[in-house]
Write a protein that holds these residues in place. Structure first.
Motif, PDB file in Angstrom:
ATOM      1  N   TRP A   1       0.825  -1.220   0.000  1.00  0.00           N
ATOM      2  CA  TRP A   1       0.000   0.000   0.000  1.00  0.00           C
ATOM      3  C   TRP A   1       0.856   1.267   0.000  1.00  0.00           C
ATOM      4  N   TRP A   2       2.175   1.113   0.230  1.00  0.00           N
ATOM      5  CA  TRP A   2       3.065   2.277   0.174  1.00  0.00           C
ATOM      6  C   TRP A   2       4.210   2.018  -0.797  1.00  0.00           C
ATOM      7  N   ASN A   3       3.954   1.227  -1.825  1.00  0.00           N
ATOM      8  CA  ASN A   3       5.061   0.841  -2.712  1.00  0.00           C
ATOM      9  C   ASN A   3       5.514   1.969  -3.637  1.00  0.00           C
ATOM     10  N   ASP A   4       4.806   3.098  -3.649  1.00  0.00           N
ATOM     11  CA  ASP A   4       5.335   4.260  -4.370  1.00  0.00           C
ATOM     12  C   ASP A   4       6.502   4.900  -3.627  1.00  0.00           C
ATOM     13  N   LEU A   5       6.603   4.596  -2.344  1.00  0.00           N
ATOM     14  CA  LEU A   5       7.658   5.192  -1.519  1.00  0.00           C
ATOM     15  C   LEU A   5       8.727   4.199  -1.092  1.00  0.00           C
ATOM     16  N   ILE A   6       8.357   2.907  -1.029  1.00  0.00           N
ATOM     17  CA  ILE A   6       9.260   1.890  -0.501  1.00  0.00           C
ATOM     18  C   ILE A   6       9.588   0.884  -1.594  1.00  0.00           C
ATOM     19  N   GLY A   7      10.867   0.693  -1.890  1.00  0.00           N
ATOM     20  CA  GLY A   7      11.267  -0.271  -2.910  1.00  0.00           C
ATOM     21  C   GLY A   7      12.666   0.022  -3.415  1.00  0.00           C
ATOM     22  N   ASP A   8      13.101  -0.736  -4.383  1.00  0.00           N
ATOM     23  CA  ASP A   8      14.434  -0.538  -4.953  1.00  0.00           C
ATOM     24  C   ASP A   8      14.535   0.838  -5.591  1.00  0.00           C
ATOM     25  N   ASN A   9      15.537   1.606  -5.177  1.00  0.00           N
ATOM     26  CA  ASN A   9      15.810   2.943  -5.712  1.00  0.00           C
ATOM     27  C   ASN A   9      14.686   3.938  -5.457  1.00  0.00           C
ATOM     28  N   LYS A  10      13.793   3.611  -4.518  1.00  0.00           N
ATOM     29  CA  LYS A  10      12.754   4.564  -4.134  1.00  0.00           C
ATOM     30  C   LYS A  10      13.201   5.319  -2.891  1.00  0.00           C
ATOM     31  N   THR A  11      12.357   6.211  -2.391  1.00  0.00           N
ATOM     32  CA  THR A  11      12.785   7.072  -1.290  1.00  0.00           C
ATOM     33  C   THR A  11      13.270   6.263  -0.102  1.00  0.00           C
ATOM     34  N   ILE A  12      12.449   5.325   0.365  1.00  0.00           N
ATOM     35  CA  ILE A  12      12.919   4.370   1.364  1.00  0.00           C
ATOM     36  C   ILE A  12      13.450   3.185   0.573  1.00  0.00           C
ATOM     37  N   ASP A  13      14.742   3.229   0.330  1.00  0.00           N
ATOM     38  CA  ASP A  13      15.386   2.365  -0.666  1.00  0.00           C
ATOM     39  C   ASP A  13      15.685   0.986  -0.061  1.00  0.00           C
TER      40      ASP A  13
ATOM     41  N   HIS B   1      16.655   2.754  12.659  1.00  0.00           N
ATOM     42  CA  HIS B   1      16.985   4.000  11.961  1.00  0.00           C
ATOM     43  C   HIS B   1      15.803   4.954  12.045  1.00  0.00           C
ATOM     44  N   THR B   2      14.596   4.413  11.797  1.00  0.00           N
ATOM     45  CA  THR B   2      13.396   5.247  11.743  1.00  0.00           C
ATOM     46  C   THR B   2      12.174   4.443  12.147  1.00  0.00           C
ATOM     47  N   ILE B   3      11.268   5.089  12.876  1.00  0.00           N
ATOM     48  CA  ILE B   3       9.894   4.614  13.001  1.00  0.00           C
ATOM     49  C   ILE B   3       9.026   5.609  12.254  1.00  0.00           C
ATOM     50  N   ILE B   4       8.261   5.124  11.302  1.00  0.00           N
ATOM     51  CA  ILE B   4       7.407   5.980  10.491  1.00  0.00           C
ATOM     52  C   ILE B   4       6.006   5.381  10.440  1.00  0.00           C
ATOM     53  N   GLY B   5       5.008   6.246  10.500  1.00  0.00           N
ATOM     54  CA  GLY B   5       3.635   5.761  10.404  1.00  0.00           C
ATOM     55  C   GLY B   5       2.677   6.896  10.113  1.00  0.00           C
ATOM     56  N   GLY B   6       1.600   6.574   9.424  1.00  0.00           N
ATOM     57  CA  GLY B   6       0.561   7.552   9.133  1.00  0.00           C
ATOM     58  C   GLY B   6      -0.693   7.264   9.929  1.00  0.00           C
ATOM     59  N   SER B   7      -1.405   8.323  10.315  1.00  0.00           N
ATOM     60  CA  SER B   7      -2.668   8.208  11.030  1.00  0.00           C
ATOM     61  C   SER B   7      -2.474   7.403  12.323  1.00  0.00           C
ATOM     62  N   VAL B   8      -3.286   6.389  12.559  1.00  0.00           N
ATOM     63  CA  VAL B   8      -3.153   5.638  13.814  1.00  0.00           C
ATOM     64  C   VAL B   8      -1.785   4.951  13.913  1.00  0.00           C
ATOM     65  N   GLY B   9      -1.188   4.600  12.766  1.00  0.00           N
ATOM     66  CA  GLY B   9       0.160   4.035  12.787  1.00  0.00           C
ATOM     67  C   GLY B   9       1.183   5.017  13.320  1.00  0.00           C
ATOM     68  N   GLY B  10       0.977   6.297  13.033  1.00  0.00           N
ATOM     69  CA  GLY B  10       1.837   7.330  13.593  1.00  0.00           C
ATOM     70  C   GLY B  10       1.596   7.515  15.080  1.00  0.00           C
ATOM     71  N   GLY B  11       0.339   7.320  15.505  1.00  0.00           N
ATOM     72  CA  GLY B  11       0.030   7.366  16.925  1.00  0.00           C
ATOM     73  C   GLY B  11       0.747   6.267  17.691  1.00  0.00           C
ATOM     74  N   VAL B  12       0.790   5.074  17.107  1.00  0.00           N
ATOM     75  CA  VAL B  12       1.558   3.972  17.706  1.00  0.00           C
ATOM     76  C   VAL B  12       3.038   4.340  17.775  1.00  0.00           C
TER      77      VAL B  12
ATOM     78  N   ILE C   1      15.044  13.349   4.394  1.00  0.00           N
ATOM     79  CA  ILE C   1      15.453  12.579   5.571  1.00  0.00           C
ATOM     80  C   ILE C   1      16.286  11.364   5.170  1.00  0.00           C
ATOM     81  N   PHE C   2      15.819  10.636   4.170  1.00  0.00           N
ATOM     82  CA  PHE C   2      16.442   9.351   3.844  1.00  0.00           C
ATOM     83  C   PHE C   2      17.614   9.462   2.867  1.00  0.00           C
ATOM     84  N   LYS C   3      17.689  10.554   2.135  1.00  0.00           N
ATOM     85  CA  LYS C   3      18.757  10.670   1.140  1.00  0.00           C
ATOM     86  C   LYS C   3      19.787  11.744   1.479  1.00  0.00           C
TER      87      LYS C   3
END
Length: 329
Positions: free
Chosen positions: A61-73, A122-133, A321-323
């Motif tokens: 569900w977040w594969n536009d941001l996470i993957g090979d050569n993506k922001t979270i590489d 390195h990082t804890i990242i989350g959106g909405s309730v995931g960010g609350g956690v 942040i990541f690059k």
């Protein structure tokens, strides 16, 4: 440590919730993407209300941001994500949803990190309730991560949030079509009036003789009903309502003065759920006693869901942040 040698799910034994409910055995399933555990910096991604641990890959569900050569590489990082126990992604169900708070999930995730022999992220990242956690995890374990990135969320549920969760709970417990009807209401919180205006322009669905906004809402309700369990919705709504790092604990400054983690708060200017005003107030409070805290904002008409829609903006904010640093393996 090789992933294939780690049991999945992990088993959290003899866990007592904040409300005093004892669970002798709680399964904690997880997914790992990118480099093997303990071979690279680890990014923990906490999923949102109807999400799951599949944050990357074909169904991510977040594969536009996470993957090979993506922001979270995934060529540089190990990406780890836990399923909230009872989120419906595996066979485990929690019927007594009021037994749990957001802090309980944070405690469970921290126990999961212990079982995986992970001492620092390195990082804890989350959106909405995931960010609350994520906020709750940092308050409980201030040395657990180098970076905290809470997106479209806050360290506490406001009265407005609690009110909407209360209405969600009433729908889930009393409607003849609980998941569908609760989702219809939720979509009004996740988007904004301007988003609906741009998308629908008061147009009609002539086949159904109703407004297109109505058919769209009905579609989203039916779609969620087909893939989401009522017990999971009740639980996740309960978590959204109970975010508060200071409940039965110390005050905000005392808790967050203990961490050296850099905190990157990302708000959304049109968010009706976790408002940008609340995010800015949190930022200003943190700045009084902490130097390494930053605030940035997604500019969007699409409301709370913009963190799932405005990928290009979020990509740019996270890239800083990541690059911006050299990742040492």
């Amino acid at each position: 440590m090789k992933l294939e040698n780690i049991p999945n799910p992990l088993i959290i034994q003899n866990f007592t919730t904040e409300n005093g409910a004892l669970y002798h055995s709680l399964p904690l399933s997880f997914a790992v993407f990118g480099l093997p555990l303990h071979s690279a910096p680890i990014v923990l991604v906490n999923h949102a209300l109807t999400g799951n641990a599949e944050v990357a890959g074909e169904n991510g569900w977040w594969n536009d941001l996470i993957g090979d050569n993506k922001t979270i590489d995934t060529d540089k990082f190990t990406v780890l994500s836990f399923n909230v126990p009872g989120n419906g992604h595996d066979a485990f169900i929690i019927e007594n949803y009021q037994n749990f708070t957001t802090r309980d999930i944070a405690r469970i995730f921290l126990k999961g990190l212990d079982l995986l022999d992970i001492t620092n992220l390195h990082t804890i990242i989350g959106g909405s309730v995931g960010g609350g956690v994520a906020w709750e995890m940092l308050a409980l374990a201030p040395n657990s991560t180098q970076n905290l990135i809470p997106i479209a969320t806050d360290w506490k549920s406001t009265d407005w949030m609690i009110a909407n969760c209360y209405l969600q709970e009433q729908i889930l417990n009393n409607s003849s079509k609980p998941v569908e009807d609760a989702r219809i209401h939720a979509m009004l919180c996740y988007r904004s009036p301007e988003s609906f205006k741009e998308k629908f322009q008061r147009t009609l669905n002539e086949n159904l003789s109703i407004f297109n906004i109505e058919s769209w809402l009905a579609h989203h309700g039916k779609k969620l009903q087909q893939r989401y369990q009522l017990s999971s919705y009740r639980l996740m709504n309960q978590l959204l309502k109970t975010i508060d790092i200071t409940r039965n604990s110390e005050d905000f400054e005392t808790l967050l003065s203990r961490t050296n983690a850099t905190i990157h708060i990302i708000g959304i200017n049109s968010d009706l759920f976790f408002t940008a005003k609340e995010n800015k107030e949190t930022y200003q409070e943190l700045k009084k006693f902490k130097h390494n805290v930053f605030y940035s904002e997604i500019d969007s008409i699409h409301g709370h869901d913009a963190f799932l829609i405005e990928y290009k903006q979020l990509d740019q904010l996270l890239a800083d942040i990541f690059k911006a640093e050299t990742i040492a393996k």
